[in-house]
Design an enzyme around this catalytic site. Structure first.
Site, PDB file in Angstrom:
ATOM      1  N   LYS A  53      -3.805  14.963  12.430  1.00 52.35           N
ATOM      2  CA  LYS A  53      -3.284  13.804  13.173  1.00 52.35           C
ATOM      3  C   LYS A  53      -4.160  13.530  14.387  1.00 52.35           C
ATOM      4  O   LYS A  53      -4.506  12.374  14.672  1.00 52.35           O
ATOM      5  CB  LYS A  53      -1.834  14.067  13.615  1.00 52.35           C
ATOM      6  CG  LYS A  53      -0.837  14.050  12.460  1.00 52.35           C
ATOM      7  CD  LYS A  53       0.540  14.566  12.848  1.00 52.35           C
ATOM      8  CE  LYS A  53       1.403  14.697  11.590  1.00 52.35           C
ATOM      9  NZ  LYS A  53       2.750  15.197  11.845  1.00 52.35           N
ATOM     10  N   GLN A  97       6.472  18.132  15.911  1.00 56.74           N
ATOM     11  CA  GLN A  97       6.168  18.617  14.559  1.00 56.74           C
ATOM     12  C   GLN A  97       7.291  19.518  14.061  1.00 56.74           C
ATOM     13  O   GLN A  97       7.762  20.403  14.782  1.00 56.74           O
ATOM     14  CB  GLN A  97       4.818  19.362  14.583  1.00 56.74           C
ATOM     15  CG  GLN A  97       4.297  19.781  13.222  1.00 56.74           C
ATOM     16  CD  GLN A  97       3.923  18.604  12.329  1.00 56.74           C
ATOM     17  OE1 GLN A  97       3.577  17.529  12.789  1.00 56.74           O
ATOM     18  NE2 GLN A  97       4.005  18.817  11.023  1.00 56.74           N
ATOM     19  N   ASP A 120       7.801   8.899  14.072  1.00 59.61           N
ATOM     20  CA  ASP A 120       8.169   9.479  12.771  1.00 59.61           C
ATOM     21  C   ASP A 120       9.256   8.671  12.064  1.00 59.61           C
ATOM     22  O   ASP A 120       9.460   8.817  10.861  1.00 59.61           O
ATOM     23  CB  ASP A 120       8.726  10.901  12.978  1.00 59.61           C
ATOM     24  CG  ASP A 120       7.665  11.985  12.860  1.00 59.61           C
ATOM     25  OD1 ASP A 120       6.733  11.804  12.063  1.00 59.61           O
ATOM     26  OD2 ASP A 120       7.792  13.005  13.560  1.00 59.61           O
TER      27      ASP A 120
HETATM   28  N1  GUN Z   1       6.569  18.220   9.138  1.00 61.03           N
HETATM   29  C1  GUN Z   1       6.205  17.873   7.884  1.00 61.03           C
HETATM   30  N2  GUN Z   1       6.032  16.530   7.816  1.00 61.03           N
HETATM   31  C2  GUN Z   1       6.314  16.045   9.044  1.00 61.03           C
HETATM   32  C3  GUN Z   1       6.302  14.729   9.596  1.00 61.03           C
HETATM   33  O1  GUN Z   1       6.029  13.734   8.921  1.00 61.03           O
HETATM   34  N3  GUN Z   1       6.638  14.641  10.915  1.00 61.03           N
HETATM   35  C4  GUN Z   1       6.960  15.727  11.655  1.00 61.03           C
HETATM   36  N4  GUN Z   1       7.287  15.523  12.925  1.00 61.03           N
HETATM   37  N5  GUN Z   1       6.985  16.953  11.168  1.00 61.03           N
HETATM   38  C5  GUN Z   1       6.650  17.105   9.870  1.00 61.03           C
END
Ligand code: GUN
Length: 283
Positions: A53, A97, A120
């Site tokens: 990211k 996350q 998200d």
């Molecule tokens: N963990 C696995 N996929 C995601 C996601 O799309 N966002 C977040 N915040 N955590 C994750």
């Protein structure tokens, strides 16, 4: 032989567009979007996602900050960090996350994120807006799937879509978004009976269970569209939930793993960060 929908190639195009949009916003507002990511603990998969990211943001000209905390952090401390980011006018997107350590209530943390910064799309209000078909920040993976289907002008209206997996992050929102596209949607999960029969009826299969070989060629109708969200490691090799090699000759379109839905998830996150910025920043 089916056409492979490359998330890698499509991401390259979409991310270039995001980069150009960021340049235009910088010109207009004198600043760029800023995504703040909170990473708790040392989970290798989470660390790798967050690195991805960060890298994608930098390439697109989006400012990114990663706040790394040990898994001994208290729930209260984490909530304080979220609160600080919510109140920081120079932060436009906030992402915590997941998963979080067991002693922290994930729901409490998600609920604490300011919905205008919820890149998200996990906040219950954003989820509600999406379910109502009102303007909402869409969760990154299902949004990426839609972008892939649209990129090939795949007809969705009236099609039978089978989603395998009922997670809050992928299965449930993917079902809702495909229904909005006028698909007839079935959601299958670990207790579903006669999965093969349901798969064989589907024009579109979205596999999101996290188990290799969940969908094999004998379960796929000739000409179906197969979207593979799975990420599994088998003998050190990355594979999806579908038997790609056998299915690709039967499907009309199929997404590979790696290089399919995975890169599109990060691409959607970049788009969402831009969207939050535009909602927050006024000239
Ligand atoms: N963990 C696995 N996929 C995601 C996601 O799309 N966002 C977040 N915040 N955590 C994750």
């Amino acid at each position: 032989m089916g056409e492979i929908i490359s998330g890698k190639a499509l991401s390259k195009d979409v991310r270039e567009q995001v980069r150009l949009d960021v340049l235009a916003l910088q010109e207009k507002y004198g600043k760029v979007p800023h995504l703040a990511v909170v990473l708790v603990g040392e989970d290798p998969a989470s660390q790798s996602y967050v690195r991805g990211k960060e890298r994608a943001c930098t390439k697109a000209g989006i400012h990114s900050t990663v706040i790394r905390k040990p898994d001994t952090i208290s729930e209260e401390e984490l909530l304080d960090i979220v609160e600080t980011l919510n109140n920081d006018d120079e932060v436009h997107g906030v992402l915590v996350q997941l998963p979080l350590p067991k002693h922290i209530d994930e729901n409490k943390v998600i609920d604490a994120i300011d919905i205008t910064k919820d890149v998200d799309g996990f906040h219950p209000l954003n989820v509600a807006y999406m379910h109502l078909g009102r303007p909402a920040i869409l969760p990154a993976t299902p949004k990426g799937i839609l972008t892939m289907l649209h990129s090939k002008n795949i007809e969705l209206q009236g099609k039978d879509a089978l989603i395998i997996g009922r997670s809050n992050i992928v299965g449930k929102p993917a079902a809702m978004l495909l229904m909005k596209e006028h698909c007839t949607v079935t959601i299958a999960h670990s207790r579903t009976k006669n999965l093969k029969e349901k798969c064989l009826r589907a024009d579109i299969i979205v596999a999101a269970v996290g188990r290799a070989n969940t969908v094999t060629a004998d379960m796929v109708k000739e000409g179906a569209v197969v979207i593979d969200v799975g990420v599994n490691r088998v003998d050190g090799k990355l594979v999806g939930d579908c038997d790609f090699e056998a299915i690709k000759d039967k499907a009309s379109y199929i997404t590979p793993v790696p290089g399919g839905v995975g890169p599109m998830t990060i691409t959607s996150l970049l788009q969402n960060t831009l969207e939050c910025f535009e909602r927050i920043v006024k000239p």
